[in-house]
Design a protein around this motif. Structure first.
Motif, PDB file in Angstrom:
ATOM      1  N   MET A  47       2.940  -6.179  11.108  1.00  0.00           N
ATOM      2  CA  MET A  47       2.331  -7.029  10.246  1.00  0.00           C
ATOM      3  C   MET A  47       1.310  -6.296   9.103  1.00  0.00           C
ATOM      4  O   MET A  47       0.959  -7.007   8.206  1.00  0.00           O
ATOM      5  N   ILE A  48       0.737  -5.334   9.664  1.00  0.00           N
ATOM      6  CA  ILE A  48      -0.310  -4.488   8.836  1.00  0.00           C
ATOM      7  C   ILE A  48       0.664  -3.292   7.938  1.00  0.00           C
ATOM      8  O   ILE A  48       0.107  -2.584   7.260  1.00  0.00           O
ATOM      9  N   ALA A  49       1.732  -3.408   8.055  1.00  0.00           N
ATOM     10  CA  ALA A  49       2.459  -2.537   7.270  1.00  0.00           C
ATOM     11  C   ALA A  49       2.695  -2.800   5.781  1.00  0.00           C
ATOM     12  O   ALA A  49       2.202  -3.904   5.330  1.00  0.00           O
ATOM     13  N   ASP A  50       3.377  -2.244   4.963  1.00  0.00           N
ATOM     14  CA  ASP A  50       3.095  -2.468   3.420  1.00  0.00           C
ATOM     15  C   ASP A  50       3.781  -3.741   3.324  1.00  0.00           C
ATOM     16  O   ASP A  50       3.686  -4.405   2.178  1.00  0.00           O
ATOM     17  N   THR A  51       5.221  -3.783   3.862  1.00  0.00           N
ATOM     18  CA  THR A  51       6.058  -5.034   3.388  1.00  0.00           C
ATOM     19  C   THR A  51       6.537  -5.691   4.672  1.00  0.00           C
ATOM     20  O   THR A  51       7.624  -5.704   5.109  1.00  0.00           O
ATOM     21  N   PRO A  52       5.613  -6.540   5.364  1.00  0.00           N
ATOM     22  CA  PRO A  52       6.004  -7.072   6.618  1.00  0.00           C
ATOM     23  C   PRO A  52       7.121  -8.098   6.574  1.00  0.00           C
ATOM     24  O   PRO A  52       8.022  -8.279   7.468  1.00  0.00           O
ATOM     25  N   ARG A  53       7.420  -8.578   5.387  1.00  0.00           N
ATOM     26  CA  ARG A  53       8.408  -9.412   5.175  1.00  0.00           C
ATOM     27  C   ARG A  53       9.840  -8.816   5.584  1.00  0.00           C
ATOM     28  O   ARG A  53      10.433  -9.677   6.374  1.00  0.00           O
ATOM     29  N   ARG A  54       9.922  -7.559   5.205  1.00  0.00           N
ATOM     30  CA  ARG A  54      11.345  -6.965   5.477  1.00  0.00           C
ATOM     31  C   ARG A  54      11.623  -7.145   6.910  1.00  0.00           C
ATOM     32  O   ARG A  54      12.676  -7.468   7.499  1.00  0.00           O
ATOM     33  N   ALA A 106      -1.359 -13.602   0.656  1.00  0.00           N
ATOM     34  CA  ALA A 106      -2.630 -13.255   1.248  1.00  0.00           C
ATOM     35  C   ALA A 106      -2.686 -11.669   1.406  1.00  0.00           C
ATOM     36  O   ALA A 106      -3.894 -11.061   1.197  1.00  0.00           O
ATOM     37  N   ILE A 107      -1.740 -10.985   1.481  1.00  0.00           N
ATOM     38  CA  ILE A 107      -1.808  -9.432   1.277  1.00  0.00           C
ATOM     39  C   ILE A 107      -2.260  -9.087  -0.146  1.00  0.00           C
ATOM     40  O   ILE A 107      -2.930  -8.110   0.063  1.00  0.00           O
ATOM     41  N   GLU A 108      -1.685  -9.802  -0.906  1.00  0.00           N
ATOM     42  CA  GLU A 108      -2.407  -9.456  -2.291  1.00  0.00           C
ATOM     43  C   GLU A 108      -3.901  -9.525  -2.542  1.00  0.00           C
ATOM     44  O   GLU A 108      -4.661  -9.084  -3.492  1.00  0.00           O
ATOM     45  N   ARG A 109      -4.294 -10.482  -1.864  1.00  0.00           N
ATOM     46  CA  ARG A 109      -5.756 -10.970  -2.126  1.00  0.00           C
ATOM     47  C   ARG A 109      -6.675 -10.318  -0.980  1.00  0.00           C
ATOM     48  O   ARG A 109      -7.992 -10.439  -1.241  1.00  0.00           O
ATOM     49  N   GLU A 110      -6.062 -10.127  -0.154  1.00  0.00           N
ATOM     50  CA  GLU A 110      -7.116  -9.651   1.221  1.00  0.00           C
ATOM     51  C   GLU A 110      -8.013  -8.457   0.786  1.00  0.00           C
ATOM     52  O   GLU A 110      -9.302  -8.893   1.209  1.00  0.00           O
ATOM     53  N   ALA A 111      -7.685  -7.369   0.178  1.00  0.00           N
ATOM     54  CA  ALA A 111      -8.711  -6.536  -0.249  1.00  0.00           C
ATOM     55  C   ALA A 111      -9.995  -7.323  -1.061  1.00  0.00           C
ATOM     56  O   ALA A 111     -10.865  -6.466  -0.985  1.00  0.00           O
ATOM     57  N   HIS A 112      -9.799  -8.162  -1.719  1.00  0.00           N
ATOM     58  CA  HIS A 112     -10.958  -8.870  -2.495  1.00  0.00           C
ATOM     59  C   HIS A 112     -11.858  -9.561  -1.432  1.00  0.00           C
ATOM     60  O   HIS A 112     -13.085  -9.857  -1.657  1.00  0.00           O
ATOM     61  N   TYR A 113     -11.224 -10.037  -0.277  1.00  0.00           N
ATOM     62  CA  TYR A 113     -12.082 -10.885   0.407  1.00  0.00           C
ATOM     63  C   TYR A 113     -12.618 -10.060   1.772  1.00  0.00           C
ATOM     64  O   TYR A 113     -13.515 -10.441   2.395  1.00  0.00           O
ATOM     65  N   VAL A 114     -11.494  -9.329   2.521  1.00  0.00           N
ATOM     66  CA  VAL A 114     -11.843  -8.760   3.813  1.00  0.00           C
ATOM     67  C   VAL A 114     -11.273  -7.302   3.829  1.00  0.00           C
ATOM     68  O   VAL A 114     -10.829  -6.704   2.705  1.00  0.00           O
ATOM     69  N   GLU A 115     -11.602  -6.850   5.004  1.00  0.00           N
ATOM     70  CA  GLU A 115     -10.967  -5.389   5.127  1.00  0.00           C
ATOM     71  C   GLU A 115      -9.379  -5.003   5.345  1.00  0.00           C
ATOM     72  O   GLU A 115      -8.900  -6.266   5.900  1.00  0.00           O
ATOM     73  N   ALA A 116      -8.700  -4.743   4.408  1.00  0.00           N
ATOM     74  CA  ALA A 116      -7.454  -4.624   4.374  1.00  0.00           C
ATOM     75  C   ALA A 116      -6.909  -3.127   4.791  1.00  0.00           C
ATOM     76  O   ALA A 116      -7.515  -2.093   4.970  1.00  0.00           O
ATOM     77  N   PRO A 117      -5.960  -3.220   5.829  1.00  0.00           N
ATOM     78  CA  PRO A 117      -5.073  -4.289   5.946  1.00  0.00           C
ATOM     79  C   PRO A 117      -5.585  -5.088   7.204  1.00  0.00           C
ATOM     80  O   PRO A 117      -6.270  -4.720   8.046  1.00  0.00           O
ATOM     81  N   ASN A 118      -5.374  -6.431   6.997  1.00  0.00           N
ATOM     82  CA  ASN A 118      -6.151  -7.413   7.900  1.00  0.00           C
ATOM     83  C   ASN A 118      -5.010  -8.160   8.880  1.00  0.00           C
ATOM     84  O   ASN A 118      -4.744  -9.263   8.389  1.00  0.00           O
ATOM     85  N   PHE A 119      -4.859  -7.773   9.890  1.00  0.00           N
ATOM     86  CA  PHE A 119      -4.010  -8.562  10.805  1.00  0.00           C
ATOM     87  C   PHE A 119      -4.229 -10.046  10.992  1.00  0.00           C
ATOM     88  O   PHE A 119      -3.384 -10.873  10.891  1.00  0.00           O
TER      89      PHE A 119
END
Length: 490
Positions: free
Chosen positions: A227-234, A279-292
């Motif tokens: 989930m905290i990888a670069d492309t979890p969808r894959r 959410a992955i695209e936005r997370e760094a703006h709101y919370v510490e990334a990567p954010n499980f």
């Protein structure tokens, strides 16, 4: 293995074929010389070698050797600043050099009994056989020390270049030895951006049920890494396509069943993956990334829809209360995967609140609504901002702009009120002790009712002076049946 980037030491360049800017700390060579002087082999192995070829910084140092654990400890004595033998039964000795952590493991072969979760470990004497037992060819490479001789008997470099994940032997044998490797395949797809070979994909599908023998804790750890990888969808798509998700995370493939082309509502599974990616695209703006917590809440926010889907007489499809149902489902799943209570509570709360914004419409937010929104979210308000914005996947640009503007207004109102009031710590204007003294009651549920009344009053009307709050509480108390009872019964 180190979870943080260690302090740099003197470094040494790597042989031709590695990226020019990738180096190793010089003490790695010194360690190799120390083992050679004692008559043993030592090689850097697995992930660190793979990552060096990918041009990534090396923060984990994993070694393999023909020395048995007791001998490893003897060789490390006088070199390591600290060492421990917690993994000695599996052939692994850990050590610290400065602020680097290293793990040195005896060549080994391990496999699972068909009905056991615990591997049977047999120490080996040959590097080739040790590499043969490893999960994938990209991890079956080694650098012999101290001379940096590359050992790649199964074509790991070729696999990296091709971007294909394959196994040193047959995938059936690899996954039989350790079924968790099937989840690792999905994780590497997410981390490295690789695809799995056809035979690996087929074996994962055929052997999906074998994952049942793996402990919940090990499954959880792989899921978090995915989930905290670069492309979890894959990785998630691979788990669903193979049927492994049916075992470890059944709520995810179940969302495909909530899709219905006939009734033309959105594909819940694809929508959930899109929300996660948003959410992955936005997370760094709101919370510490990567954010499980944010990513998993985004993925699972609609898991209540399959259980709440209803076909209405007018042809529409509804999912009433899917937020509340989904919160219960995700909490249950996370408990079964042995997640900690904090993470479980946070994800479930975000799933429960993900529709809250829409309950207020798109008009101007009142002070009361803002206070309740922030109070209900608590310390997850930044996560909720990111999740709610990410949940807008409509292709209607006008609607998307309208929703974005409405949420802009909400965030602005929160900031404005935060300057005027301490939103993050809203409390009633009287505490429990003051309530008991004013109403002359004893500790018990009645105090909680009075407290909740004052909290709702505070949320609706904002801060008030103490005398006004006392008057409001007394007026409320006059309407309570307990007010007519003797104090002893209160």
């Amino acid at each position: 293995m180190s979870n943080t980037t260690p302090t740099s030491y003197a470094t040494v360049p790597l042989p031709a074929g590695f990226p020019a800017d990738v180096t190793l700390p010089k003490f790695v060579v010194e360690l190799g010389e120390r083992f050679a002087d004692a008559g043993y082999e030592l090689a850097l192995v697995g992930g660190p070698v793979r990552d060096m070829f990918l041009g990534s910084s090396v923060t984990d140092l994993d070694f393999t050797t023909d020395a048995v654990p007791e001998t490893i400890q003897q060789i490390l004595t006088g070199w390591a600043h600290a060492q421990w033998d917690i993994g000695a039964a599996f052939g692994t000795i850990g050590a610290r050099y400065g602020d680097w952590t290293v793990e040195i493991t005896t060549y080994r072969d391990e496999q699972y009994d068909p009905d056991s979760r615990k591997p049977e470990v047999v120490f080996g004497t040959e590097l080739l056989e040790d590499l043969r037992r490893r999960d994938f060819t990209v991890n079956a490479m080694a650098l012999r020390l101290p001379d940096f001789e590359l050992v790649d008997p199964f074509g790991g470099i070729k696999a990296l270049v091709a971007g294909v994940l394959s196994t040193p032997g047959t995938p059936q044998q690899s996954f039989s030895d350790d079924p968790l490797r099937m989840m690792r395949a999905a994780r590497f797809a997410a981390q490295l951006g690789v695809t799995v070979s056809d035979d690996v994909a087929a074996a994962m599908t055929d052997m999906a049920q074998r994952i049942e023998i793996i402990s919940a804790e090990r499954v959880r750890e792989e899921l978090v890494k995915l989930m905290i990888a670069d492309t979890p969808r894959r990785g998630l798509d691979l788990l669903v396509a193979s049927g492994i998700a049916d075992v470890v995370l059944p709520e995810l493939p179940a969302m495909r069943q909530a899709s219905d082309a006939t009734h033309r509502h959105k594909d819940v599974y694809e929508h959930s993956l899109q929300v996660m990616e948003n959410a992955i695209e936005r997370e760094a703006h709101y919370v510490e990334a990567p954010n499980f917590v944010l990513r998993f809440a985004a993925l699972m926010h609609d898991i209540g829809k399959p259980k709440t889907r209803r076909f209405e007489p007018n042809g529409k499809v509804t999912f009433r209360h899917h937020d509340v149902v989904g919160a219960k489902l995700v909490a249950k799943r996370m408990r079964e995967l042995r997640f900690d209570k904090g993470s479980t509570k946070a994800v479930a709360r975000l799933v429960e609140l993900h529709m809250r914004f829409y309950g207020y419409g798109e008009g101007e937010w009142t002070d009361s609504a803002v206070r309740r929104y922030v109070t209900d979210a608590g310390d997850l308000v930044a996560h909720l901002h990111a999740l709610t914005r990410s949940d807008v996947t409509t292709q209607n640009k006008r609607k998307a702009r309208r929703l974005a503007t409405a949420y802009d207004d909400l965030e602005s109102r929160i900031e404005q009120l935060a300057e005027e009031e301490e939103l993050a710590a809203i409390r009633p204007d009287l505490d429990g002790k003051q309530i008991m003294e004013l109403l002359d009651i004893k500790p018990g549920p009645l105090v909680g009712r009075a407290y909740n009344y004052l909290l709702n009053l505070r949320l609706d009307e904002g801060p008030a002076d103490v005398e006004a709050t006392k008057a409001a509480l007394l007026a409320w108390w006059a309407d309570q049946p307990e007010a007519q009872q003797p104090n002893d019964d209160a």
